[in-house]
Design an enzyme around this catalytic site. Sequence first.
Site, PDB file in Angstrom:
ATOM      1  N   ALA A   1       0.848  -1.189   0.000  1.00 57.89           N
ATOM      2  CA  ALA A   1       0.000   0.000   0.000  1.00 57.89           C
ATOM      3  C   ALA A   1       0.882   1.236   0.000  1.00 57.89           C
ATOM      4  O   ALA A   1       2.058   1.185   0.363  1.00 57.89           O
ATOM      5  CB  ALA A   1      -0.913  -0.003   1.215  1.00 57.89           C
TER       6      ALA A   1
ATOM      7  N   GLY B   1      -0.493  -5.085   1.101  1.00 55.25           N
ATOM      8  CA  GLY B   1      -1.727  -5.019   0.327  1.00 55.25           C
ATOM      9  C   GLY B   1      -1.624  -5.703  -1.019  1.00 55.25           C
ATOM     10  O   GLY B   1      -2.635  -6.158  -1.569  1.00 55.25           O
TER      11      GLY B   1
ATOM     12  N   GLU C   1      -2.262  -9.303  -0.274  1.00 58.67           N
ATOM     13  CA  GLU C   1      -3.682  -9.402   0.061  1.00 58.67           C
ATOM     14  C   GLU C   1      -4.542  -9.327  -1.203  1.00 58.67           C
ATOM     15  O   GLU C   1      -5.557 -10.021  -1.319  1.00 58.67           O
ATOM     16  CB  GLU C   1      -4.060  -8.293   1.039  1.00 58.67           C
ATOM     17  CG  GLU C   1      -3.455  -8.505   2.417  1.00 58.67           C
ATOM     18  CD  GLU C   1      -3.721  -7.357   3.376  1.00 58.67           C
ATOM     19  OE1 GLU C   1      -4.358  -7.597   4.415  1.00 58.67           O
ATOM     20  OE2 GLU C   1      -3.296  -6.226   3.078  1.00 58.67           O
TER      21      GLU C   1
ATOM     22  N   GLU D   1       3.480  -5.927   7.561  1.00 59.37           N
ATOM     23  CA  GLU D   1       2.816  -4.844   8.295  1.00 59.37           C
ATOM     24  C   GLU D   1       3.270  -4.717   9.753  1.00 59.37           C
ATOM     25  O   GLU D   1       3.331  -3.612  10.293  1.00 59.37           O
ATOM     26  CB  GLU D   1       1.291  -5.047   8.246  1.00 59.37           C
ATOM     27  CG  GLU D   1       0.652  -4.696   6.915  1.00 59.37           C
ATOM     28  CD  GLU D   1       0.621  -5.857   5.934  1.00 59.37           C
ATOM     29  OE1 GLU D   1      -0.096  -5.769   4.932  1.00 59.37           O
ATOM     30  OE2 GLU D   1       1.334  -6.863   6.185  1.00 59.37           O
TER      31      GLU D   1
END
Length: 257
Positions: free
Chosen positions: A66, A112, A115, A135
């Site tokens: 991200a 992300g 994910e 993360e």
Amino acid sequence: MSYNNILIEQDDNITTITINRPSKLNALNRETLSELHNAFVEIEGDKTTRVIILTGSGEKAFVAGADISEFSDFEVKEGTALAKQGQKLVFDFIENLSIPVIAAINGFALGGGLELAMACHFRIASDNAKMGLPETSLGVIPGYGGTQRLPQLVGKGKAMEMIMTARMINADEALKVGLVNYTVTQEELLPLAENLASKIIQNSPLAIASAIKAVNAGFKDGVNGYDKEIKQFGKCFGTDDFTEGTTAFLEKRKANF
């Protein structure tokens, strides 16, 4: 619809979405997430796409994570809303899409990015790919479904290890633990995705959509996957695809779905 951060190419019944932010290693920012949502809605509505391939531009990254600069100053309320909105508009949306989505992981798939790949119906990877959920090294946890989908794919223990250590795994290890279905060279990645897509296209799109619903149901709290399978199985009997498929089988010809 025009997009700034993604490219869309359609070839017959296969649509390829390429996340195109190479200077940022295809990192997911708010605009890119919004564009992905709009693209999937648009593709689902056009009725011609039978399989979607999702990949990243270049040879370095699928999605490197991200865009941290967008939320580094968020507080609790904003962080909660970020995860909730992202899951609803993109990650859960992809997982529950009636059209199969193949993630072609062409490099780094971190945070992300991993994910996003895990939200797809299955994954293939180039041999230079690196995957992980880093993360916890930033003082946060995966917020786009990573704590749920990773254990489903690789088991609780391996998922706990990956999340707690924040380490990356290579393509070979990802294949070994079941995170990806195949690993190939960079040059072979999209051809393999297209080959798999062509095999999917030979089968009933309505049956595939039902199979997606039935399989997903088994991973949802409070939902009986067996009951969902029974209902979806029964619904198939009322479709033109069932009539065509069974008729073609009895007539010893290829079905035309």
